[in-house]
Design an enzyme around this catalytic site. Structure first.
Site, PDB file in Angstrom:
ATOM      1  N   GLY A 150       8.533  -5.260  -2.627  1.00  0.00           N
ATOM      2  CA  GLY A 150       7.948  -4.227  -3.477  1.00  0.00           C
ATOM      3  C   GLY A 150       7.760  -2.933  -2.701  1.00  0.00           C
ATOM      4  O   GLY A 150       7.860  -2.897  -1.468  1.00  0.00           O
ATOM      5  N   CYS A 151       7.477  -1.868  -3.420  1.00  0.00           N
ATOM      6  CA  CYS A 151       7.401  -0.555  -2.769  1.00  0.00           C
ATOM      7  C   CYS A 151       6.176  -0.460  -1.850  1.00  0.00           C
ATOM      8  O   CYS A 151       6.286  -0.050  -0.693  1.00  0.00           O
ATOM      9  CB  CYS A 151       7.411   0.558  -3.802  1.00  0.00           C
ATOM     10  SG  CYS A 151       6.215   0.394  -5.140  1.00  0.00           S
ATOM     11  N   PHE A 152       4.993  -0.824  -2.356  1.00  0.00           N
ATOM     12  CA  PHE A 152       3.804  -0.833  -1.489  1.00  0.00           C
ATOM     13  C   PHE A 152       4.031  -1.761  -0.301  1.00  0.00           C
ATOM     14  O   PHE A 152       3.700  -1.436   0.841  1.00  0.00           O
ATOM     15  CB  PHE A 152       2.564  -1.318  -2.260  1.00  0.00           C
ATOM     16  CG  PHE A 152       1.906  -0.263  -3.096  1.00  0.00           C
ATOM     17  CD1 PHE A 152       1.475   0.929  -2.538  1.00  0.00           C
ATOM     18  CD2 PHE A 152       1.683  -0.465  -4.453  1.00  0.00           C
ATOM     19  CE1 PHE A 152       0.844   1.899  -3.316  1.00  0.00           C
ATOM     20  CE2 PHE A 152       1.057   0.501  -5.236  1.00  0.00           C
ATOM     21  CZ  PHE A 152       0.634   1.681  -4.667  1.00  0.00           C
ATOM     22  N   ALA A 153       4.621  -2.938  -0.596  1.00  0.00           N
ATOM     23  CA  ALA A 153       4.810  -3.937   0.454  1.00  0.00           C
ATOM     24  C   ALA A 153       5.698  -3.404   1.561  1.00  0.00           C
ATOM     25  O   ALA A 153       5.418  -3.584   2.754  1.00  0.00           O
ATOM     26  CB  ALA A 153       5.402  -5.208  -0.156  1.00  0.00           C
ATOM     27  N   THR A 154       6.777  -2.723   1.212  1.00  0.00           N
ATOM     28  CA  THR A 154       7.687  -2.193   2.227  1.00  0.00           C
ATOM     29  C   THR A 154       6.942  -1.261   3.183  1.00  0.00           C
ATOM     30  O   THR A 154       7.042  -1.390   4.414  1.00  0.00           O
ATOM     31  CB  THR A 154       8.845  -1.418   1.551  1.00  0.00           C
ATOM     32  OG1 THR A 154       9.556  -2.312   0.697  1.00  0.00           O
ATOM     33  CG2 THR A 154       9.789  -0.819   2.579  1.00  0.00           C
TER      34      THR A 154
END
Lengths: 339, 339, 339, 339
Positions: A150-154
């Site tokens: 996911g974007c936050f995760a990256t």
């Protein structure tokens, strides 16, 4: 040189699908592209992506047996619950599946089902490779099912992995994260995403727990050996795109050195030795900016900025495709831009 | 009923000066207003504040002995270093000085001079009353020199004082704060405040230390008895106005109860029992929204949102004037707005 | 002094309903207010209008016989097709109906039905007074059914009436008009109103014909005696609010004089003798800015700027209520604001 | 294949200079690039264009004899009055000069000096080729001094030339034009370009006459044979980039056919047969969108949308370089993007 790749994009009508289209339609090693969208089936792709006229000439297709037939790679830029129903059929005919949805990110089926409901293909979870490219290259080279972060995760994982891996994090990490509105998708079921609601606004959301949290914990544990306790609070920015993470890390080492060493020579990761990340520095690129600054009290501020639709989604997915097929990792991803 | 107040606004041409003008030109107990601006002297005020046509009819005046002569109250919406040069003369002729600049906020002259340079009227510092209205009412009633808090300081102090006063904060506090662009003032010496730089952007700044920090520490100590260690990181939002604070507080008590009890019956402080603060809920009002949510690991998220130009500047200054002159505290401040 | 007015707002949950609420909840001659919203029935009004906490204390009600029972005035901030079904019942019990929708604007039923479909109360059209306040005061004083102009219509009519009335318009008028996104309402059936679509965007729309056009033609004919041919092209601005009209008028007279003379002493109309209108000068006010400049070739540029939700909707509606009930015309409308 | 071009960019620190940098640093036929900026001399280019890290590795240089020495091409992205002082020296050593400033656009020295002051190299004006690429290809192939059109001029000329050339324009043309804020440059001498002034704002400006007007008249006369009378009013949009022209043309022919025929097969000109141009469709591309719609009264609306910094400046300049050096016209310009 391999022959040109045949590609299918599921969910091509959304924001991430459009970015995938933009990247793949000029990718030197991509040949025919099939655009799948249930809602726009039959309409010309260029009508919905006018900036890509000249690059896209076909029409959206409804999902059907035909579109499943012949791709080398299938991207899923769909909401959760779609890829899990089609992945097996695609894998059976040797199509590499690159899923940008959460369907194959979590190894623990119980955690998945807590956040997303029933999983229809849990038997595929073990073979799914979590595609944080810079940390996952060896596994990606042979992966047939890639679960893109996911974007936050990256952003959070790239900021934390070097620090945690060094054994230098002493206590709770606090992550104050901010995302542009496109992170919520091109949806019409929420009035809070309307321009008139969001311009000149800012707010926290999902403070009771965000579904990216277990993904982050699993990934940091996988790539850094363990996961310190973390509180993660997302906020919504009045921007179309961009994602900014301010992580507050109790640290007994020099974060800049750790980041710089860990991500040495990474083409898409800029560890800044001067200045601070800004969203405008990374939007419309596949780059991540990282920076660190000691604060009073043994806490280090670690900042990560990226484009949620590119390095946080479509860009990283294409980067993973490049790794998987033995292509130069930045192929089709190095387009410059400014302002 | 007292007779109408004669008011002078120094620095009337800036953003805060304009807000003061808007509030005071329709305040029921304010009579003549003198608008002082060195740069716009001689020009009609309405030309520069077209939304106030009909409410303002005079011209800007240069600072001169004349404008110092006869006011009941003088507001300083000037950069630091201006009020300190004029305050004494005004106080000598019984003009109440309400300073919105940092000149009289800090009691410790050494700290002041570290951040702002030499202070020309240190002898006045002891009598200056720090005007966080809700905490300072008794002193404000007899104050002749009022130092209004900074915008970040107002939000952070209102969020932290109830928790610290209860003796419930265990450890380091982390404050991730975000402000709209007007917080930097109407200045042309920085390209980063241009529209083309700031739209679709977001960034941290002043991470090496912000000059509001010592002010916050002094105020929390004054009103709550002591000050736990705090790291404070400001960020710049792509909005004209609004300020949002996400504070991460290691807390052994229920923050909502503490906030609600401490600020019970406060007209301008909304402690939300449902939903989360948003900048758009408070811009163009004198209100503060507070909310609290427990996070994992004994940390509580405390959020404060306010309008940096109103509750964080001009609104609180007028509130202080009301208290000082025995007027209803919300006089001229209760204007409703929506959207 | 009349006794306080009992007011009902139908469609209170939309953007215009919220502005009506903001104006009426602090209006000195308004007493109880009933907020009608089918979709939000049972929910506290303040939850949906947090900036109005302290001003609104009741809950939304579903439309029912009860809410129809006892108002002095009923405002309709509803889509077309709602007011026409309720107006008669309200008028029968002596409730003054102030409709902000298009239902009663057009006198020619055929034109109405071309744009909006069937009209269920055509028998009421003759008694409806078209509420362009500054031009319609005499009729408004005795009106029981007031049809408030649309937002584009208000701006264009105020710009054109003085010129047409003077017999000075020679030929085709071209009106290039721009509106903020709130003009489209708080709706979720269009992706083009999403923040991520509209930020950094601009576009023309409805170029094949806009339904405000016949309204404008009828009104100019009514108040200026005749209507020259006009082409009208609306555009969508990346702003929440505000409306800007650039009209190109073939004119044989001095437009500034005509505007200034025609609108002399009008409290809410500023005919600028210096500078040009800007949207930021009028948003969040009930004011209109007008200006005129001769261009080469006998054409005069006439500009009008206003807030689509206030002077273009809720503000003018309250102004009409004030006229109808013999109150000072600016009561509840003079709130100052800046920046 | 020619050898790689040596390029110098004067004014590399501004918005247009940054776009030139982005395009040229990945252009397949461009070799070394020298970045000239008086204000940033000595600083790394990448510091000021963080999105281009990895693509730009040198530092800004002050203008000096050295930087004049060896380029094949010199671009001027400078304010007016700079290129005219250096062009001759560059031409003498066979450097092709591509000027994006107004210095060499106007053939009539009297008109130039009315708008811009004294011209120091009027003797060069006759040889300057006006670089509206699609209309000027034959001359561009041998040009050594290319004057690139202004941003408004590019859009208006591409919209009008086909109609005027067909002899179908009967009367006055009205051009209502709108530009994003970057069109004014990265300057700090105007408060009206600040974010807090421009967000949620819109305004007309320069209504007494814009200096692009004589340029447009000269170009339409050159490429279409004559120039009908035109009124041109620019407006400022609350966007960083993008330019939108709504032209109202009294026309006795079908504009769509004329546009489509005249610009047939043009790679960067999209004449839309469906839908209307939007700024978001063309920003960050070198494309122009054109559309036409008949309005009542014999007037045709002709719309043009482009990116003021690309097709309106840096993009067209690179396109001209490609034509001049016999390269494929879209080399380095075809980068796809979406959203």
């Amino acid at each position: 040189m391999p022959s040109l790749l045949k590609v299918t994009i599921f969910g091509a009508s959304g924001y991430v699908g459009a970015e995938l289209t933009a990247l793949l339609c000029r990718h030197p090693q991509v040949g025919t592209i099939t655009y799948v969208s249930r809602s726009l089936a039959g309409q010309p792709v260029a009508t919905h992506m006018p900036a890509l006229r000249g690059c896209v000439n076909s029409t959206f297709q409804a999902p059907s047996e035909e579109v499943f037939a012949e791709s080398d790679v299938a991207f899923f830029a769909t909401p959760h619950g779609v890829a899990m129903n089609s992945a097996n059929a695609l894998l059976m005919q040797n199509t590499v599946v690159i899923d940008l949805s959460p369907d194959f990110r979590l190894k623990d089926i119980a955690i998945f089902e807590k956040w997303y409901g029933q999983h229809t293909s849990p038997e595929l979870l073990p073979q799914a490779v979590y595609g944080l490219t810079e940390s996952a290259r060896p596994a990606l080279k042979n992966a047939n099912l890639i679960a893109c972060p996911g974007c936050f995760a990256t952003a959070i994982e790239l900021a934390l992995i070097p620090l945690v891996a060094a054994g230098s994090v002493n206590d709770h990490i606090i992550v104050d994260a901010k995302s542009g509105v496109s992170g919520a998708g091109k949806r019409t079921d929420r009035t809070d995403l309307l321009f008139a609601e969001q311009t000149e606004n800012f707010k926290a959301y999902a403070v009771e727990g965000h579904r990216h949290q277990p993904e982050i914990e699993q990934a940091v544990r996988q790539f850094a050996g363990h996961m310190p306790p973390m509180a993660f609070v997302p906020h919504l920015l009045p921007t179309a795109r961009g994602l900014y993470v301010s992580a507050y890390v109790p640290l007994s080492a020099d974060a800049f050195s750790l980041l710089q060493t860990h991500w040495a020579d990474e083409l898409f990761i800029d560890v800044l030795d001067d200045g601070l990340p800004e969203i405008s520095h990374v939007t419309r690129t596949n780059r991540v900016q990282l920076a660190a600054r000691p604060l009073p009290g043994g806490i280090t501020l670690v900042i990560a900025a990226l484009d949620n639709l590119l390095k946080g989604a479509a860009g990283q997915a294409v980067q993973n495709m490049n790794v998987r097929f033995g292509l130069p990792e930045d192929m089709g991803l190095s387009g410059a831009r400014t302002v």
